[in-house]
Design a protein around this motif. Structure first.
Motif, PDB file in Angstrom:
ATOM      1  N   ILE A  77     -38.610 -75.199 -27.654  1.00 26.08           N
ATOM      2  CA  ILE A  77     -38.276 -76.560 -27.262  1.00 26.08           C
ATOM      3  C   ILE A  77     -39.114 -76.912 -26.044  1.00 26.08           C
ATOM      4  O   ILE A  77     -39.199 -76.118 -25.097  1.00 26.08           O
ATOM      5  CB  ILE A  77     -36.783 -76.703 -26.903  1.00 26.08           C
ATOM      6  N   ALA A  78     -39.703 -78.096 -26.069  1.00 31.83           N
ATOM      7  CA  ALA A  78     -40.470 -78.555 -24.911  1.00 31.83           C
ATOM      8  C   ALA A  78     -39.548 -78.579 -23.695  1.00 31.83           C
ATOM      9  O   ALA A  78     -38.387 -78.959 -23.795  1.00 31.83           O
ATOM     10  CB  ALA A  78     -41.034 -79.948 -25.177  1.00 31.83           C
ATOM     11  N   GLN A  95     -38.129 -76.167 -22.154  1.00 31.10           N
ATOM     12  CA  GLN A  95     -37.069 -75.159 -22.118  1.00 31.10           C
ATOM     13  C   GLN A  95     -37.636 -73.829 -22.586  1.00 31.10           C
ATOM     14  O   GLN A  95     -38.408 -73.779 -23.537  1.00 31.10           O
ATOM     15  CB  GLN A  95     -35.906 -75.579 -23.023  1.00 31.10           C
ATOM     16  N   GLU A  96     -37.237 -72.754 -21.934  1.00 33.08           N
ATOM     17  CA  GLU A  96     -37.747 -71.438 -22.294  1.00 33.08           C
ATOM     18  C   GLU A  96     -36.909 -70.831 -23.405  1.00 33.08           C
ATOM     19  O   GLU A  96     -35.742 -71.132 -23.556  1.00 33.08           O
ATOM     20  CB  GLU A  96     -37.723 -70.515 -21.079  1.00 33.08           C
ATOM     21  N   GLY A  97     -37.535 -69.966 -24.180  1.00 34.08           N
ATOM     22  CA  GLY A  97     -36.834 -69.253 -25.233  1.00 34.08           C
ATOM     23  C   GLY A  97     -37.319 -69.644 -26.611  1.00 34.08           C
ATOM     24  O   GLY A  97     -37.984 -70.652 -26.796  1.00 34.08           O
ATOM     25  N   VAL A  98     -36.951 -68.805 -27.566  1.00 30.32           N
ATOM     26  CA  VAL A  98     -37.280 -69.053 -28.963  1.00 30.32           C
ATOM     27  C   VAL A  98     -35.970 -69.274 -29.704  1.00 30.32           C
ATOM     28  O   VAL A  98     -34.976 -68.587 -29.465  1.00 30.32           O
ATOM     29  CB  VAL A  98     -38.051 -67.856 -29.564  1.00 30.32           C
ATOM     30  N   PHE A  99     -35.986 -70.239 -30.591  1.00 32.53           N
ATOM     31  CA  PHE A  99     -34.798 -70.609 -31.347  1.00 32.53           C
ATOM     32  C   PHE A  99     -35.110 -70.596 -32.828  1.00 32.53           C
ATOM     33  O   PHE A  99     -36.262 -70.721 -33.235  1.00 32.53           O
ATOM     34  CB  PHE A  99     -34.330 -72.013 -30.947  1.00 32.53           C
ATOM     35  N   SER A 149     -29.873 -69.813 -30.965  1.00 37.51           N
ATOM     36  CA  SER A 149     -30.651 -68.970 -30.060  1.00 37.51           C
ATOM     37  C   SER A 149     -30.913 -67.626 -30.721  1.00 37.51           C
ATOM     38  O   SER A 149     -30.128 -67.144 -31.519  1.00 37.51           O
ATOM     39  CB  SER A 149     -29.933 -68.782 -28.727  1.00 37.51           C
ATOM     40  N   THR A 150     -32.040 -67.030 -30.382  1.00 37.60           N
ATOM     41  CA  THR A 150     -32.405 -65.727 -30.948  1.00 37.60           C
ATOM     42  C   THR A 150     -32.087 -64.593 -29.984  1.00 37.60           C
ATOM     43  O   THR A 150     -32.546 -63.470 -30.191  1.00 37.60           O
ATOM     44  CB  THR A 150     -33.896 -65.692 -31.320  1.00 37.60           C
ATOM     45  N   ASP A 151     -31.290 -64.878 -28.959  1.00 39.27           N
ATOM     46  CA  ASP A 151     -30.958 -63.843 -27.971  1.00 39.27           C
ATOM     47  C   ASP A 151     -29.786 -62.975 -28.408  1.00 39.27           C
ATOM     48  O   ASP A 151     -29.341 -62.112 -27.664  1.00 39.27           O
ATOM     49  CB  ASP A 151     -30.676 -64.470 -26.608  1.00 39.27           C
ATOM     50  N   GLY A 152     -29.273 -63.234 -29.615  1.00 41.96           N
ATOM     51  CA  GLY A 152     -28.183 -62.417 -30.134  1.00 41.96           C
ATOM     52  C   GLY A 152     -26.801 -62.936 -29.801  1.00 41.96           C
ATOM     53  O   GLY A 152     -25.815 -62.384 -30.260  1.00 41.96           O
ATOM     54  N   THR A 204     -39.437 -84.192 -32.436  1.00 36.52           N
ATOM     55  CA  THR A 204     -40.606 -84.416 -31.577  1.00 36.52           C
ATOM     56  C   THR A 204     -40.654 -83.457 -30.395  1.00 36.52           C
ATOM     57  O   THR A 204     -41.707 -83.286 -29.793  1.00 36.52           O
ATOM     58  CB  THR A 204     -40.637 -85.859 -31.052  1.00 36.52           C
ATOM     59  N   SER A 205     -39.532 -82.809 -30.067  1.00 36.36           N
ATOM     60  CA  SER A 205     -39.539 -81.875 -28.940  1.00 36.36           C
ATOM     61  C   SER A 205     -39.686 -80.427 -29.392  1.00 36.36           C
ATOM     62  O   SER A 205     -39.640 -79.518 -28.583  1.00 36.36           O
ATOM     63  CB  SER A 205     -38.271 -82.046 -28.112  1.00 36.36           C
ATOM     64  N   LEU A 206     -39.884 -80.212 -30.698  1.00 36.98           N
ATOM     65  CA  LEU A 206     -40.011 -78.861 -31.237  1.00 36.98           C
ATOM     66  C   LEU A 206     -41.468 -78.472 -31.424  1.00 36.98           C
ATOM     67  O   LEU A 206     -42.313 -79.302 -31.728  1.00 36.98           O
ATOM     68  CB  LEU A 206     -39.308 -78.764 -32.590  1.00 36.98           C
ATOM     69  N   LYS A 207     -41.720 -77.189 -31.252  1.00 42.30           N
ATOM     70  CA  LYS A 207     -43.058 -76.636 -31.478  1.00 42.30           C
ATOM     71  C   LYS A 207     -42.874 -75.287 -32.147  1.00 42.30           C
ATOM     72  O   LYS A 207     -42.031 -74.491 -31.723  1.00 42.30           O
ATOM     73  CB  LYS A 207     -43.756 -76.471 -30.129  1.00 42.30           C
ATOM     74  N   LEU A 208     -43.614 -75.031 -33.204  1.00 38.81           N
ATOM     75  CA  LEU A 208     -43.503 -73.741 -33.888  1.00 38.81           C
ATOM     76  C   LEU A 208     -43.819 -72.616 -32.914  1.00 38.81           C
ATOM     77  O   LEU A 208     -44.783 -72.691 -32.163  1.00 38.81           O
ATOM     78  CB  LEU A 208     -44.461 -73.679 -35.066  1.00 38.81           C
ATOM     79  N   ALA A 209     -42.992 -71.598 -32.928  1.00 39.48           N
ATOM     80  CA  ALA A 209     -43.191 -70.431 -32.057  1.00 39.48           C
ATOM     81  C   ALA A 209     -44.275 -69.542 -32.651  1.00 39.48           C
ATOM     82  O   ALA A 209     -44.455 -69.490 -33.863  1.00 39.48           O
ATOM     83  CB  ALA A 209     -41.896 -69.661 -31.903  1.00 39.48           C
ATOM     84  N   ASP A 210     -44.985 -68.839 -31.791  1.00 37.84           N
ATOM     85  CA  ASP A 210     -45.988 -67.880 -32.246  1.00 37.84           C
ATOM     86  C   ASP A 210     -45.305 -66.783 -33.029  1.00 37.84           C
ATOM     87  O   ASP A 210     -44.267 -66.269 -32.626  1.00 37.84           O
ATOM     88  CB  ASP A 210     -46.720 -67.275 -31.056  1.00 37.84           C
ATOM     89  N   LYS A 211     -45.886 -66.412 -34.146  1.00 37.51           N
ATOM     90  CA  LYS A 211     -45.332 -65.314 -34.952  1.00 37.51           C
ATOM     91  C   LYS A 211     -45.841 -64.007 -34.402  1.00 37.51           C
ATOM     92  O   LYS A 211     -47.033 -63.827 -34.222  1.00 37.51           O
ATOM     93  CB  LYS A 211     -45.728 -65.481 -36.417  1.00 37.51           C
ATOM     94  N   LYS A 212     -44.922 -63.105 -34.106  1.00 38.03           N
ATOM     95  CA  LYS A 212     -45.285 -61.796 -33.559  1.00 38.03           C
ATOM     96  C   LYS A 212     -44.714 -60.699 -34.394  1.00 38.03           C
ATOM     97  O   LYS A 212     -43.721 -60.785 -34.960  1.00 38.03           O
ATOM     98  CB  LYS A 212     -44.777 -61.662 -32.127  1.00 38.03           C
TER      99      LYS A 212
END
Length: 63
Positions: free
Chosen positions: A18-19, A21-25, A41-44, A55-63
């Motif tokens: 999210i623009a 905001q930190e973290g991956v969702f 949230s992916t923090d469990g 409009t505030s979303l951005k695809l997260a890098d795949k790791k």
């Protein structure tokens, strides 16, 4: 002028950031009419962030 934060139609299960905001969702649900998504949230901890505009979303890098 492109900010690089917009994305096409998100899909359930996509991992996004999210623009401003930190973290991956992970996208839990989509409202196509309002162009918003509910994010898990992916923090469990399973917290849900509701009605986030696409409009505030951005695809997260795949790791």
């Amino acid at each position: 002028m492109s900010t690089g934060t917009s994305m096409m139609t998100p899909k359930r299960g996509d991992r996004v950031c999210i623009a401003q905001q930190e973290g991956v969702f992970e996208i839990a649900d989509i409202n196509s009419l309002m162009q918003t998504a509910n994010l898990k949230s992916t923090d469990g901890l399973g917290h849900i962030t509701r009605n986030v505009p696409w409009t505030s979303l951005k695809l997260a890098d795949k790791k």
